[in-house]
Motif scaffolding. Structure first.
Motif, PDB file in Angstrom:
ATOM      1  N   ILE A 266     -11.520  -6.359  -2.257  1.00 64.50           N
ATOM      2  CA  ILE A 266     -10.150  -5.956  -2.657  1.00 64.50           C
ATOM      3  C   ILE A 266     -10.394  -4.649  -3.704  1.00 64.50           C
ATOM      4  O   ILE A 266     -10.319  -5.051  -4.899  1.00 64.50           O
ATOM      5  N   LYS A 267     -10.477  -3.442  -3.313  1.00 64.55           N
ATOM      6  CA  LYS A 267     -10.408  -2.067  -4.177  1.00 64.55           C
ATOM      7  C   LYS A 267      -9.900  -1.250  -4.064  1.00 64.55           C
ATOM      8  O   LYS A 267      -9.336  -0.728  -3.043  1.00 64.55           O
ATOM      9  N   GLY A 268      -9.320  -0.823  -5.438  1.00 64.88           N
ATOM     10  CA  GLY A 268      -8.643   0.449  -5.291  1.00 64.88           C
ATOM     11  C   GLY A 268      -7.156   0.451  -4.778  1.00 64.88           C
ATOM     12  O   GLY A 268      -6.748   1.698  -4.578  1.00 64.88           O
ATOM     13  N   ASN A 269      -6.484  -0.504  -4.690  1.00 58.05           N
ATOM     14  CA  ASN A 269      -5.229  -0.588  -4.255  1.00 58.05           C
ATOM     15  C   ASN A 269      -4.306  -0.458  -5.566  1.00 58.05           C
ATOM     16  O   ASN A 269      -4.507  -0.800  -6.696  1.00 58.05           O
ATOM     17  N   ASP A 303     -16.234 -15.991  -2.829  1.00 60.33           N
ATOM     18  CA  ASP A 303     -17.188 -14.636  -2.548  1.00 60.33           C
ATOM     19  C   ASP A 303     -16.422 -13.514  -2.414  1.00 60.33           C
ATOM     20  O   ASP A 303     -16.896 -12.868  -1.489  1.00 60.33           O
ATOM     21  N   THR A 304     -15.449 -13.163  -3.023  1.00 60.94           N
ATOM     22  CA  THR A 304     -14.713 -11.973  -2.949  1.00 60.94           C
ATOM     23  C   THR A 304     -14.516 -11.247  -4.189  1.00 60.94           C
ATOM     24  O   THR A 304     -14.744 -11.961  -5.437  1.00 60.94           O
ATOM     25  N   VAL A 305     -14.606  -9.794  -4.158  1.00 63.78           N
ATOM     26  CA  VAL A 305     -14.656  -8.999  -5.362  1.00 63.78           C
ATOM     27  C   VAL A 305     -13.188  -8.217  -5.356  1.00 63.78           C
ATOM     28  O   VAL A 305     -12.790  -7.711  -4.378  1.00 63.78           O
ATOM     29  N   ILE A 306     -12.757  -8.281  -6.564  1.00 69.15           N
ATOM     30  CA  ILE A 306     -11.421  -7.745  -6.714  1.00 69.15           C
ATOM     31  C   ILE A 306     -11.520  -6.637  -7.744  1.00 69.15           C
ATOM     32  O   ILE A 306     -11.612  -6.881  -9.150  1.00 69.15           O
ATOM     33  N   GLU A 307     -11.662  -5.483  -7.621  1.00 65.05           N
ATOM     34  CA  GLU A 307     -11.927  -4.279  -8.472  1.00 65.05           C
ATOM     35  C   GLU A 307     -11.161  -3.085  -8.609  1.00 65.05           C
ATOM     36  O   GLU A 307     -10.707  -2.528  -7.221  1.00 65.05           O
ATOM     37  N   GLN A 308     -11.015  -2.366  -9.508  1.00 66.44           N
ATOM     38  CA  GLN A 308     -10.652  -1.042  -9.523  1.00 66.44           C
ATOM     39  C   GLN A 308      -8.985  -0.926  -9.019  1.00 66.44           C
ATOM     40  O   GLN A 308      -8.726   0.233  -8.398  1.00 66.44           O
ATOM     41  N   ASN A 309      -8.332  -2.008  -9.015  1.00 65.92           N
ATOM     42  CA  ASN A 309      -6.858  -2.098  -8.627  1.00 65.92           C
ATOM     43  C   ASN A 309      -5.874  -1.855  -9.931  1.00 65.92           C
ATOM     44  O   ASN A 309      -6.106  -2.067 -10.999  1.00 65.92           O
ATOM     45  N   LYS A 310      -4.801  -1.082  -9.447  1.00 65.99           N
ATOM     46  CA  LYS A 310      -3.696  -0.931 -10.490  1.00 65.99           C
ATOM     47  C   LYS A 310      -2.428  -1.808 -10.109  1.00 65.99           C
ATOM     48  O   LYS A 310      -1.985  -1.817  -8.919  1.00 65.99           O
ATOM     49  N   VAL A 311      -2.214  -2.778 -10.799  1.00 69.14           N
ATOM     50  CA  VAL A 311      -0.951  -3.671 -10.391  1.00 69.14           C
ATOM     51  C   VAL A 311       0.096  -3.746 -11.579  1.00 69.14           C
ATOM     52  O   VAL A 311      -0.299  -3.874 -12.669  1.00 69.14           O
ATOM     53  N   TYR A 312       1.468  -3.572 -11.142  1.00 69.90           N
ATOM     54  CA  TYR A 312       2.166  -3.522 -12.180  1.00 69.90           C
ATOM     55  C   TYR A 312       3.740  -3.676 -11.650  1.00 69.90           C
ATOM     56  O   TYR A 312       3.996  -3.709 -10.542  1.00 69.90           O
ATOM     57  N   ASN A 313       4.572  -4.242 -12.462  1.00 71.16           N
ATOM     58  CA  ASN A 313       5.948  -4.590 -12.102  1.00 71.16           C
ATOM     59  C   ASN A 313       6.068  -5.654 -11.040  1.00 71.16           C
ATOM     60  O   ASN A 313       7.003  -5.396 -10.282  1.00 71.16           O
ATOM     61  N   ASN A 314       4.973  -6.461 -11.118  1.00 75.64           N
ATOM     62  CA  ASN A 314       5.107  -7.677 -10.038  1.00 75.64           C
ATOM     63  C   ASN A 314       5.418  -8.925 -10.911  1.00 75.64           C
ATOM     64  O   ASN A 314       5.542  -8.860 -12.147  1.00 75.64           O
TER      65      ASN A 314
END
Length: 514
Positions: A266-269, A303-314
């Motif tokens: 899950i990348k770059g979202n 076995d999942t990678v979560i990287e480079q995401n930008k998450v805000y106001n959630n």
């Protein structure tokens, strides 16, 4: 051989050569049939060419061979599409996409919903591409109907969902008692409901999902027997429940051994304004202040990678947990994300109560968490819940909000977790900063570090971020975060929030920015 026979053979050879030259200079009949067209003004009795297009997407899906591209001419299609025929590795994907720069819209107004059903429904198919479409207005008022923008079910592989705009998919089931039971919808749903055959090599990239009314469901979900998936560079916003969800152990696959989404990226979202507070599933009162919706949620996945995401106001930034007793979220890596201004907390892990499962063997590395806990309830930047085991939390920048709470952990079922090489800051300074660890509260950084056993090499200092007010969370050249982290194996050779390669040796910079 007589001369007349020789001349006849030579003439025949010349004719054959000329024929071959002519045939090679023109497109083959097979190549000419790889492109087809559909138009709202077409007819299915026509040839499917650009001048004689078909009318229905379904006719195209039932007709075209592997390797074909179906171009949708401009217009609104009040049609559903069920894809059950596959492309192939040798001939290529079957692709549905707008023609040139034209806009093609699938509008669900008045379309039937039967169980979990998509405006585009991919069932037991492989080598399929859905690209550049707008999908909208697919709704229901009936319980146990689940309208979905794009649904992928069964088993299959090499499916690409890219560049689509999906909005106004809604379940508006009337309230029953205090909750709206059977109130569900999805923007994109990937359900691996076969075993041992899986859904695998699924790519969901550069889509926009917004204004979704989801009930108890999710904007974008990967559930059951799904493996080797990539969810990248999507934009999700203004939906009334979870953004991206990776789920296991809900009984989607017929064999529990395979009933877990796994091996994903899950990348770059970019994900914002995801909240359950206006969702009737969580209570009649609006707003209901449930604050339950995470931007990114792993519930029993592994076995999942979560990287480079930008998450805000959630409600919640990123959550790695398990809702099922005896089941774990396992081997999740959360790295190089920027997580700020979320209401309940920045990162949550572990079961939300003692009836839930666990979070184990996971890494939370090199994230920047800035002034989450905007509700000022004291859940802090990192919320460690029930049954967390053998997790590593290193190299993170954590800046507290008004509560001054950095880590909140009220549960004592917590073992083998390593927390170190982090950089902390709080509005009221080191003496007023607060950590709750195994249900013990520590006021002040020296007391916390001495008595908790955590953060032996961590720092308390202003990280000197460039301009958080303008969402610039890069560190200044004078930041104390620079060269103060450790090169844990889960971060070596990876990319920071900007795509820059991290150093392969210590020391590295703390936070999402290398």
């Amino acid at each position: 051989m007589q001369k007349s026979q020789i001349y006849r053979l030579l003439r025949l050879g010349c004719v054959l050569c000329i024929g071959l030259l002519i045939s090679c200079s023109q497109p083959s009949a097979e190549a000419a049939t790889n492109t087809y067209y559909v138009s709202p003004t077409g007819k299915d009795s026509q040839k499917g060419t650009i001048t004689s297009p078909w009318k229905t997407l379904q006719h195209a899906a039932d007709t075209v061979p592997a390797g074909s591209t179906v171009y949708l001419r401009e217009g609104v299609y009040k049609q559903q599409l069920a894809i059950t025929r596959s492309g192939s590795a040798s001939k290529g994907n079957i692709t549905f996409t707008p023609y040139s720069s034209e806009k093609a819209v699938l509008d669900g107004t008045g379309q039937a919903v039967d169980g979990l059903q998509g405006m585009i429904d991919i069932q037991n198919a492989s080598y399929i591409t859905i690209k550049g479409l707008e999908i909208r207005n697919y709704t229901t008022t009936h319980a146990d109907e689940v309208p979905t923008g794009i649904s992928i079910q069964g088993a299959g592989s090499h499916i690409q969902i890219t560049g689509n705009k999906i909005h106004d998919i809604k379940s508006t089931v009337s309230l029953s008692g205090n909750h709206a039971t059977g109130r569900d919808a999805h923007g994109i749903a990937v359900y691996g409901n076969k075993a041992p055959e899986s859904l695998h090599d699924i790519t969901i990239d550069h889509n926009e999902l917004y204004n979704l009314v989801l009930g108890s469901s999710e904007s974008l979900v990967v559930n059951g027997n799904v493996e080797k998936f990539t969810i990248s560079h999507n934009r999700l916003h203004d939906n009334d429940n979870i953004g991206i969800d990776v789920i296991g152990y809900e009984g989607i696959a017929p064999n529990v051994k395979y009933d877990v989404a796994r091996q994903g990226v899950i990348k770059g979202n970019t994900i914002y304004n995801i909240s359950s507070n206006r969702n009737p599933f969580y209570g009649k009162k609006i707003p209901n202040n449930s604050n339950s919706a995470g931007a990114i949620y792993v519930d029993g996945g592994k076995d999942t990678v979560i990287e480079q995401n930008k998450v805000y106001n959630n409600d919640i930034g990123i959550e790695i947990a398990s809702e099922h007793a005896g089941k774990s979220t396992d081997n999740i890596t959360v790295r190089s994300n920027i997580i700020f201004s979320n209401r309940l907390t920045g990162i949550a892990m572990g079961g939300y109560d003692t009836e839930r499962g666990s979070t184990i063997n996971s890494h939370i590395m090199n994230n920047t968490l800035y002034k989450n806990d905007t509700l000022n309830r004291g859940n802090g930047q990192l919320y460690v819940q029930y049954d967390t085991r053998n997790n590593v939390i290193k190299n993170n920048i954590m800046v507290a909000g008004a509560s001054n709470v950095l880590i909140y952990n009220e549960y004592t079922k917590n073992s083998g977790n390593i927390i170190d090489y982090n950089l902390y800051d709080a509005p009221d300074g080191s003496a007023e900063a607060t950590w709750i660890w195994k249900n013990k509260e520590y006021a002040g950084f020296p007391d916390y570090r001495k008595r908790s056993g955590n953060d032996a090499h961590s720092l308390f200092a202003n990280p000197k971020l460039i301009d958080p007010a303008k969402q610039n969370f890069h560190v200044q050249q004078s930041s104390p975060a620079i060269h103060q982290g450790i090169a844990d194996p889960s971060i070596v050779g990876t990319l920071d929030i900007d795509g820059q390669l991290r150093k392969s040796h210590s020391p590295i910079t703390i936070g999402a920015d290398q």
